[in-house]
Design a protein around this motif. Structure first.
Motif, PDB file in Angstrom:
ATOM      1  N   LEU A 492       0.830  -1.203   0.000  1.00 31.60           N
ATOM      2  CA  LEU A 492       0.000   0.000   0.000  1.00 31.60           C
ATOM      3  C   LEU A 492       0.864   1.251   0.000  1.00 31.60           C
ATOM      4  O   LEU A 492       0.570   2.240  -0.679  1.00 31.60           O
ATOM      5  N   GLN A 493       1.966   1.213   0.740  1.00 28.03           N
ATOM      6  CA  GLN A 493       2.858   2.373   0.798  1.00 28.03           C
ATOM      7  C   GLN A 493       3.508   2.638  -0.566  1.00 28.03           C
ATOM      8  O   GLN A 493       3.602   3.787  -1.007  1.00 28.03           O
ATOM      9  N   LYS A 494       3.939   1.566  -1.254  1.00 24.27           N
ATOM     10  CA  LYS A 494       4.605   1.751  -2.549  1.00 24.27           C
ATOM     11  C   LYS A 494       3.632   2.292  -3.597  1.00 24.27           C
ATOM     12  O   LYS A 494       3.981   3.159  -4.405  1.00 24.27           O
ATOM     13  N   SER A 495       2.387   1.799  -3.590  1.00 24.54           N
ATOM     14  CA  SER A 495       1.410   2.324  -4.545  1.00 24.54           C
ATOM     15  C   SER A 495       1.075   3.783  -4.237  1.00 24.54           C
ATOM     16  O   SER A 495       0.907   4.602  -5.146  1.00 24.54           O
ATOM     17  N   ASP A 496       0.990   4.124  -2.953  1.00 25.70           N
ATOM     18  CA  ASP A 496       0.759   5.518  -2.562  1.00 25.70           C
ATOM     19  C   ASP A 496       1.930   6.395  -2.993  1.00 25.70           C
ATOM     20  O   ASP A 496       1.759   7.521  -3.464  1.00 25.70           O
ATOM     21  N   MET A 497       3.145   5.870  -2.873  1.00 21.33           N
ATOM     22  CA  MET A 497       4.332   6.621  -3.273  1.00 21.33           C
ATOM     23  C   MET A 497       4.332   6.878  -4.779  1.00 21.33           C
ATOM     24  O   MET A 497       4.666   7.983  -5.241  1.00 21.33           O
ATOM     25  N   ALA A 498       3.938   5.856  -5.566  1.00 23.10           N
ATOM     26  CA  ALA A 498       3.862   6.035  -7.012  1.00 23.10           C
ATOM     27  C   ALA A 498       2.796   7.068  -7.377  1.00 23.10           C
ATOM     28  O   ALA A 498       2.989   7.905  -8.269  1.00 23.10           O
ATOM     29  N   MET A 499       1.645   7.032  -6.674  1.00 23.78           N
ATOM     30  CA  MET A 499       0.590   8.019  -6.931  1.00 23.78           C
ATOM     31  C   MET A 499       1.081   9.425  -6.611  1.00 23.78           C
ATOM     32  O   MET A 499       0.858  10.371  -7.374  1.00 23.78           O
ATOM     33  N   TYR A 500       1.749   9.568  -5.473  1.00 24.59           N
ATOM     34  CA  TYR A 500       2.229  10.888  -5.078  1.00 24.59           C
ATOM     35  C   TYR A 500       3.243  11.425  -6.090  1.00 24.59           C
ATOM     36  O   TYR A 500       3.238  12.613  -6.422  1.00 24.59           O
ATOM     37  N   THR A 501       4.096  10.536  -6.594  1.00 26.90           N
ATOM     38  CA  THR A 501       5.078  10.968  -7.598  1.00 26.90           C
ATOM     39  C   THR A 501       4.381  11.445  -8.857  1.00 26.90           C
ATOM     40  O   THR A 501       4.768  12.462  -9.451  1.00 26.90           O
ATOM     41  N   LYS A 502       3.328  10.722  -9.276  1.00 29.09           N
ATOM     42  CA  LYS A 502       2.578  11.141 -10.465  1.00 29.09           C
ATOM     43  C   LYS A 502       1.890  12.473 -10.222  1.00 29.09           C
ATOM     44  O   LYS A 502       1.890  13.355 -11.101  1.00 29.09           O
ATOM     45  N   LYS A 503       1.333  12.663  -9.055  1.00 30.89           N
ATOM     46  CA  LYS A 503       0.655  13.927  -8.753  1.00 30.89           C
ATOM     47  C   LYS A 503       1.653  15.081  -8.736  1.00 30.89           C
ATOM     48  O   LYS A 503       1.366  16.178  -9.211  1.00 30.89           O
ATOM     49  N   ARG A 504       2.831  14.820  -8.218  1.00 33.19           N
ATOM     50  CA  ARG A 504       3.847  15.869  -8.162  1.00 33.19           C
ATOM     51  C   ARG A 504       4.396  16.204  -9.548  1.00 33.19           C
ATOM     52  O   ARG A 504       4.769  17.339  -9.833  1.00 33.19           O
ATOM     53  N   ASP A 505       4.406  15.199 -10.446  1.00 34.89           N
ATOM     54  CA  ASP A 505       4.979  15.413 -11.775  1.00 34.89           C
ATOM     55  C   ASP A 505       3.977  15.892 -12.813  1.00 34.89           C
ATOM     56  O   ASP A 505       4.317  15.976 -13.996  1.00 34.89           O
ATOM     57  N   GLY A 506       2.753  16.162 -12.419  1.00 37.35           N
ATOM     58  CA  GLY A 506       1.818  16.708 -13.395  1.00 37.35           C
ATOM     59  C   GLY A 506       0.407  16.196 -13.317  1.00 37.35           C
ATOM     60  O   GLY A 506      -0.466  16.667 -14.050  1.00 37.35           O
ATOM     61  N   LYS A 507       0.145  15.197 -12.476  1.00 39.01           N
ATOM     62  CA  LYS A 507      -1.207  14.688 -12.255  1.00 39.01           C
ATOM     63  C   LYS A 507      -1.770  14.013 -13.517  1.00 39.01           C
ATOM     64  O   LYS A 507      -1.112  13.909 -14.544  1.00 39.01           O
ATOM     65  N   ASN A 508      -3.030  13.525 -13.409  1.00 43.05           N
ATOM     66  CA  ASN A 508      -3.823  12.992 -14.518  1.00 43.05           C
ATOM     67  C   ASN A 508      -3.062  11.917 -15.282  1.00 43.05           C
ATOM     68  O   ASN A 508      -2.592  12.115 -16.397  1.00 43.05           O
ATOM     69  N   GLY A 509      -2.950  10.735 -14.678  1.00 47.33           N
ATOM     70  CA  GLY A 509      -2.303   9.625 -15.337  1.00 47.33           C
ATOM     71  C   GLY A 509      -1.916   8.562 -14.341  1.00 47.33           C
ATOM     72  O   GLY A 509      -2.156   8.681 -13.138  1.00 47.33           O
TER      73      GLY A 509
END
Length: 789
Positions: A492-509
């Motif tokens: 759960l932590q790794k998937s949350d980390m990947a989501m946060y990285t996507k949100k920080r890099d531009g969101k929507n994807g």
């Protein structure tokens, strides 16, 4: 050794006298001696001062007879033991008496020069030394004080004697009678009373003892009645009561137990209780029975078979005491029908793991499902994908359309998401606008990314909520078990980390977890730790970069730039520190620390160079522009003695983008106290020119990207950059603003900026940011910069 009450009382009195009275008496004697010694010292000092003045002229005139008369007058003082007077030449040496009788306690002496005021000024003509006896502790006492001490000692002795006599009459005597009565009761078994009458505590103690003896007699009579009542209560209590022995055999049951279960008393007495438990759960019950035998209260739940074959869930609460030392073991159990309660618990358990708004699992239910899915994935030897979904701009919906509209959006999202999910997928609402989906598959990565793309695609169409059109997007992170994680929490932590990285890099994807994300997270954590350690250990420094007048080449100001000097890593990049400090909220503490150091550096640089005209440009984060900042700036400049007109507050266009009234108020307050405002990175925003008229801007700093393009190899880019710089300069001058060019690195750039009319320049061509000590240490710093300019 037996100690009597009286001996202990005497010991207490002796200790009290030793702790309180003797130290007080000693303190009184010490204070009296100190007072007398001080009075004696003061008396001798006055005597010295007066006679030293009187001896001055006789010694100057070499009048031995007068000197001897004055010395004799001094010796006549009862406190003085001996006096010696000498002149500087040694011609006069008067010592009286020649052979004094020294006191046993010793003597003290005081010395003083004899000064005579001549026409040429004061001159030392001789010395006078007096000897006087020391005062002992008792010799310093006055007669009244001695009398007081005697009365004090007599009073203490009288009080001690009275206390001993009162203790013997009022306490020891009734205690002896009470002890005799207790001993008689213990030996003879009869209830003896104490013959003592008084209105004090001892009398009440005797009365209480006599009342206790009377009450014990009454309790003995009532004990048999209470036993009969206990038996009746056991049988009449509307609860299923029963008792069992250490072999789990029933020794007694209440009438209500028989009524509720349908059994007869003769059929169950002596029978093992386990035989009445349903066969499927009997072993579990027996494990409970094999526990420790001496337990206060034990609870267990099992399934009981009634006489008619009906099964009911029962809660058994047992209180027991094991047999020991010849005593009979005791046991009492209460059996309660909890069949309906079990059904309610199952219903509540389902509600506890379900999100009431969307009907999906909540975080608690999802964590349980995640453990189950991991076990199944291990059994199938396949992968498990955890898809973490976070809605973008959902906070805007709650803030602008209300939380009810937000709830509607979440329900509508779940409706749209349902058809996209495979049958075996497990979906949950983790909290707020965060969702998680578990997807087990032999090709988990491809299936999870495909599902994530479908979820993003379904949000491309706007939603109609309460008459308003709402557009949503989602940032999605995907992590795989066991490829990326070894347990549920880590997945759960790794998937949350990947989501946060996507949100920080531009969101929507969607983004698949990569171990580099953890390195970035670790690096961020290290920077956060470096920031806190630097704040604690004063590791932040204010570097200065000179700002040069392009007309004559002199230094017109300095820009203060934050630097972090790490003891092991050296200078750390300021961009990462500022970004993370703004996210964590530490930027305010850093800014205040660096600003105060910059002011101190400006004072030191001004003192060293003698130039009090150069200004200091300070950058503030938008998060620092609070109403209290102008007050802080005013206080710090006053503390360092700096004119606020020497300060330039640099802000970026992004700070002014939303036209925040609070920021406008802070900038107006800066202008009111005399500070100038500089618009940093000019030309990179959305509506730069409007800022010059809407805000109190005094200086425009052209972004260094335009300066670098002035000498670009591409003719079109070079031409446009020159037109922009020249246009910005002309418009800024029309708005009565000074123009500073950032990032000047070559002489060609400097010459072009002079040609365009730019006022000042800043960059590596002139000087790099550096500690203020280097600027101070180089005595010809100004000439070096001028020579470059």
């Amino acid at each position: 050794m037996t100690r009597s009450v009286e001996s202990r009382f005497l010991a207490i009195i002796a200790i009290a006298v030793g702790i309180l009275v003797i130290p007080l008496l000693g303190l009184f004697l010490a204070l009296s001696s100190e007072r007398s010694a001080k009075e004696l010292d003061d008396h001798v000092e006055i005597l010295l001062a007066a006679n030293a003045q009187a001896l001055a002229k006789p010694l100057w005139d070499f009048d031995i007879e007068s000197a001897e008369q004055i010395t004799a007058a001094i010796v006549s003082d009862e406190a003085i033991t001996k006096v010696r007077v000498r002149d500087v030449s040694g011609g006069i040496n008067v010592s009286m008496p020649p052979m004094p009788s020294w006191p046993k306690g010793g003597v003290q002496s005081r010395y003083r020069p004899i000064i005579y005021k001549t026409l040429d000024g004061p001159k030392t003509v001789g010395t006078i030394t007096v000897y006087y006896h020391r005062l002992g502790i008792f010799s310093a006492l006055r007669e009244a004080e001695g009398i007081f001490i005697g009365i004090f000692i007599i009073a203490i002795l009288a009080m001690v004697g009275a206390a001993i006599l009162g203790n013997r009459i009022m306490i020891v005597k009734p205690l002896l009678k009470l002890t005799a009565a207790i001993e008689a009761t213990r030996r003879l078994g009869s209830r003896h009373h104490v013959d003592w009458n008084s209105n004090d505590e001892m009398g009440r103690l005797a009365q209480s003892f006599n009342a206790m003896q009377t009450q014990l007699e009454q309790e003995e009579r009532e004990l048999k009645i209470a036993h009969r009542r206990a038996t009746d209560i056991y049988n009449l209590t509307p609860a299923m009561l029963f008792s069992i022995d250490e072999d789990d055999r029933i020794t007694g049951v209440s009438d209500y137990w028989l009524l509720a279960t349908g059994y007869a008393r003769d059929d169950v007495i002596g029978r093992r209780f386990a035989d009445l438990v349903e066969a499927q759960v009997r072993d579990e019950y027996l494990v409970h029975r094999e526990g420790p035998s001496d337990r206060k209260v034990v609870e267990c739940t099992t399934r009981f078979v009634c006489a008619d074959g009906h099964i009911m869930d029962v809660l058994i609460v047992e209180s027991g005491k094991a047999a020991r030392d010849g005593e009979t073991g005791l046991s009492l159990s209460v059996m309660t029908d909890v069949t309906d309660l079990k059904r309610s618990e199952a219903r509540i358990r389902r509600q506890a793991v379900t999100d009431h708004l969307t009907g999906l699992l909540n975080r608690q239910g999802f964590e349980g499902a995640l453990d189950d899915e991991i076990r199944e994935a291990d059994a199938r030897r396949s992968e498990l994908a955890c898809i973490f979904v976070d809605l973008d701009r959902f906070k805007w919906i709650n803030d602008n359309l209300g939380h009810q509209a937000g709830d509607t959006v979440l329900r509508r999202l779940v409706e749209l998401m349902g058809p996209q999910l495979p049958p075996a997928a497990v979906a949950a609402r983790i909290g707020g606008d965060e969702f998680a989906i578990l997807l087990g598959s032999d090709n988990a990565e491809a299936d999870a990314l495909a599902l994530a793309q479908r979820l993003c695609g379904m949000l491309e169409q706007p939603l109609l909520v309460n008459g308003s059109t709402v557009r949503l997007s989602a940032s999605i992170g995907v992590a795989l078990y066991p490829r990326h994680a070894h347990n549920a929490a880590e997945l759960l932590q790794k998937s949350d980390m990947a989501m946060y990285t996507k949100k920080r890099d531009g969101k929507n994807g969607a983004l698949l977890y990569d171990p580099l994300f953890q390195d970035n997270t670790r690096q961020r954590a290290e920077i956060e730790q470096d920031i806190e350690e630097a704040l604690e250990n004063d590791g932040f420094e204010a570097y200065f970069q000179p700002i040069i007048d392009l007309g004559d080449g002199h230094v017109t100001g300095y820009e203060s730039l934050m630097r972090l000097k790490h003891p092991q890593k050296g200078l750390l990049p300021p961009s990462d520190i500022i970004r993370i400090a703004e996210e964590t909220g530490a930027i305010g503490r850093i800014g205040n620390r660096v600003f105060e150091k910059a002011l101190a550096n400006l004072v030191a640089l001004t003192r060293a160079s003698g130039d009090d005209k150069t200004y200091l440009a300070v950058n503030f984060s938008p998060l620092q522009l609070e109403p209290t900042l102008p007050m802080l700036l005013t206080a710090l400049t006053a503390r360092h003695g700096i004119d606020p007109q020497r300060l330039v507050i640099e802000i970026t266009e992004a700070t002014l983008l939303h036209d925040n009234p609070q920021i406008r108020m802070v900038l107006d307050e800066f202008s009111r106290i005399g500070c100038r405002i500089a618009l940093d990175d000019f030309g990179t925003g959305y509506s730069s020119l409007s800022y010059l008229s809407r805000f109190p801007v005094d200086i425009v700093k052209i972004d260094q990207s335009f300066i670098r393009s002035l000498a670009s190899d591409e003719p079109e880019l070079r031409h446009k950059s020159r037109m922009l710089v020249e246009g910005i300069t002309a418009i800024s001058h029309k708005m009565e603003c000074l123009v500073t060019a950032e990032g000047v690195e070559t002489k060609d750039q400097r010459d072009l900026l002079r040609e365009f009319g730019v006022d000042c320049g800043q960059g590596y061509l002139f000087a790099r940011p550096q500690p203020v000590e280097q600027l101070i240490a180089a005595s010809d710093t100004g000439r070096k910069i001028n020579s470059v300019a």
